[in-house]
Design an enzyme around this catalytic site. Structure first.
Site, PDB file in Angstrom:
ATOM      1  CG  ASN A 142      45.375 -87.437  14.445  1.00  0.00           C
ATOM      2  OD1 ASN A 142      45.371 -87.813  15.615  1.00  0.00           O
ATOM      3  ND2 ASN A 142      45.723 -86.209  14.093  1.00  0.00           N
ATOM      4  NE  ARG A 169      32.172 -75.125   0.572  1.00  0.00           N
ATOM      5  CZ  ARG A 169      33.403 -75.340   0.985  1.00  0.00           C
ATOM      6  NH1 ARG A 169      33.748 -76.493   1.496  1.00  0.00           N
ATOM      7  NH2 ARG A 169      34.326 -74.412   0.888  1.00  0.00           N
ATOM      8  CG  MET A 205      42.786 -79.866   6.309  1.00  0.00           C
ATOM      9  SD  MET A 205      42.435 -79.664   8.073  1.00  0.00           S
ATOM     10  CE  MET A 205      42.965 -77.975   8.288  1.00  0.00           C
ATOM     11  CG  HIS A 262      39.370 -78.081  16.172  1.00  0.00           C
ATOM     12  ND1 HIS A 262      39.495 -77.561  14.892  1.00  0.00           N
ATOM     13  CD2 HIS A 262      39.623 -77.066  17.028  1.00  0.00           C
ATOM     14  CE1 HIS A 262      39.808 -76.260  14.995  1.00  0.00           C
ATOM     15  NE2 HIS A 262      39.881 -75.940  16.275  1.00  0.00           N
ATOM     16  CD  GLU A 299      27.937 -72.958  15.661  1.00  0.00           C
ATOM     17  OE1 GLU A 299      28.523 -71.951  16.066  1.00  0.00           O
ATOM     18  OE2 GLU A 299      27.005 -73.497  16.273  1.00  0.00           O
TER      19      GLU A 299
HETATM   20  C1  GAR Z   1      45.805 -82.589  13.157  1.00  0.00           C
HETATM   21  O1  GAR Z   1      46.536 -81.807  14.062  1.00  0.00           O
HETATM   22  C2  GAR Z   1      44.323 -82.337  13.303  1.00  0.00           C
HETATM   23  O2  GAR Z   1      43.943 -82.067  14.629  1.00  0.00           O
HETATM   24  C3  GAR Z   1      44.151 -81.125  12.441  1.00  0.00           C
HETATM   25  O3  GAR Z   1      44.977 -81.325  11.337  1.00  0.00           O
HETATM   26  C4  GAR Z   1      46.082 -82.157  11.722  1.00  0.00           C
HETATM   27  C5  GAR Z   1      46.101 -83.319  10.763  1.00  0.00           C
HETATM   28  O4  GAR Z   1      47.276 -84.064  10.929  1.00  0.00           O
HETATM   29  N1  GAR Z   1      42.792 -80.950  12.048  1.00  0.00           N
HETATM   30  C6  GAR Z   1      42.245 -79.785  11.783  1.00  0.00           C
HETATM   31  O5  GAR Z   1      42.838 -78.731  11.815  1.00  0.00           O
HETATM   32  C7  GAR Z   1      40.765 -79.843  11.407  1.00  0.00           C
HETATM   33  N2  GAR Z   1      40.208 -78.540  11.342  1.00  0.00           N
HETATM   34  P1  GAR Z   1      47.373 -85.534  10.376  1.00  0.00           P
HETATM   35  O6  GAR Z   1      46.980 -85.477   8.894  1.00  0.00           O
HETATM   36  O7  GAR Z   1      48.812 -85.895  10.531  1.00  0.00           O
HETATM   37  O8  GAR Z   1      46.458 -86.399  11.164  1.00  0.00           O
END
Ligand code: GAR
Length: 220
Positions: free
Chosen positions: A16, A71, A96, A115, A149
């Site tokens: 992304n 954290r 993450m 998401h 949240e």
């Molecule tokens: C993506 O699918 C994003 O939507 C998801 O992780 C992937 C990252 O891919 N995000 C989450 O799950 C956030 N909770 P990328 O590193 O190739 O962009």
């Protein structure tokens, strides 16, 4: 007018992030909206996305969350690193980490996330598996402002794809990801352009432009 700096946070692959970087270059965001990707930061050392960002000539940084006591200490160091780039917008792209309320508040109204589900359905992890288990016929991804949240907050845009008979979680993830790559760069650009504003907890597109992206339903 000061340059609008975008800081992107990743944890892994960074596809992304790469889609946003490519859009910024192809659409010349520098001239078009006075915006640039100032830095890409990962909490995982050696994340694949860091090398991709570096190939594009973008500043990169690693901040390993494991080397912090808790954290709050990690988030404080991360905020200091991010703020060095004077960001207009912080973009979470596969970042993450659960964020502390203080960190979220610091970037209130200027931090977005993507998401992999049609929120408010399937917050949290393993969204594609859970969508298949639930038998939904429509799945997708959501770009939203980050609030305290987890996986909530004003929705900027959503992308929908069909769930097809025989889909595996990987099939579905790939179909959704293709739409994420269309939607996220467009949403980020609209925000830095000032075309999306927050009004009483709702993200409003000032020019009335659609905020929905549809996968290729015609072929199914
Ligand atoms: C993506 O699918 C994003 O939507 C998801 O992780 C992937 C990252 O891919 N995000 C989450 O799950 C956030 N909770 P990328 O590193 O190739 O962009």
């Amino acid at each position: 007018m000061p340059r609008k700096n975008i800081v992107i946070l990743i944890s892994g692959r960074g596809s992304n992030m790469e889609a946003i970087v490519r859009a910024a270059r192809e659409q010349d965001w520098d001239s078009a909206c006075n915006a640039r990707i100032a830095a890409v930061i990962s909490n995982r050392p050696g994340a694949a996305g860091l090398a991709i960002a570096a190939q594009h000539g973008i500043a990169t940084a690693e901040l390993d969350h494991r080397s912090f006591a808790d954290r709050a200490a990690f988030d404080a160091a991360l905020a200091q690193l991010i703020d060095g780039y004077e960001p207009t917008l912080v973009v979470l792209a596969g970042f993450m980490r659960v964020l502390t309320p203080g960190f979220v508040m610091h970037y209130e109204g200027r931090m977005v996330n993507i998401h992999p589900s049609l929120l408010p359905a399937f917050t949290g992890l393993h969204t594609h598996e859970r969508a298949l288990e639930a038998g939904v016929k429509l799945h997708g991804a959501t770009v939203h402002y980050v609030t305290a949240e987890l996986d909530h907050g004003p929705i900027v845009a959503q992308a929908a794809v069909p769930v097809l008979p025989g889909d595996t979680p990987d099939d579905l993830a790939a179909r959704v990801l293709a739409q994420e790559h269309r939607m996220y760069p467009a949403a980020v650009r609209r925000i830095v352009d000032g075309r999306v504003v927050l009004d009483d907890g709702v993200a409003v597109h000032r020019d009335g432009a659609p905020s929905v992206f549809l996968g290729d339903f015609a072929s199914h």
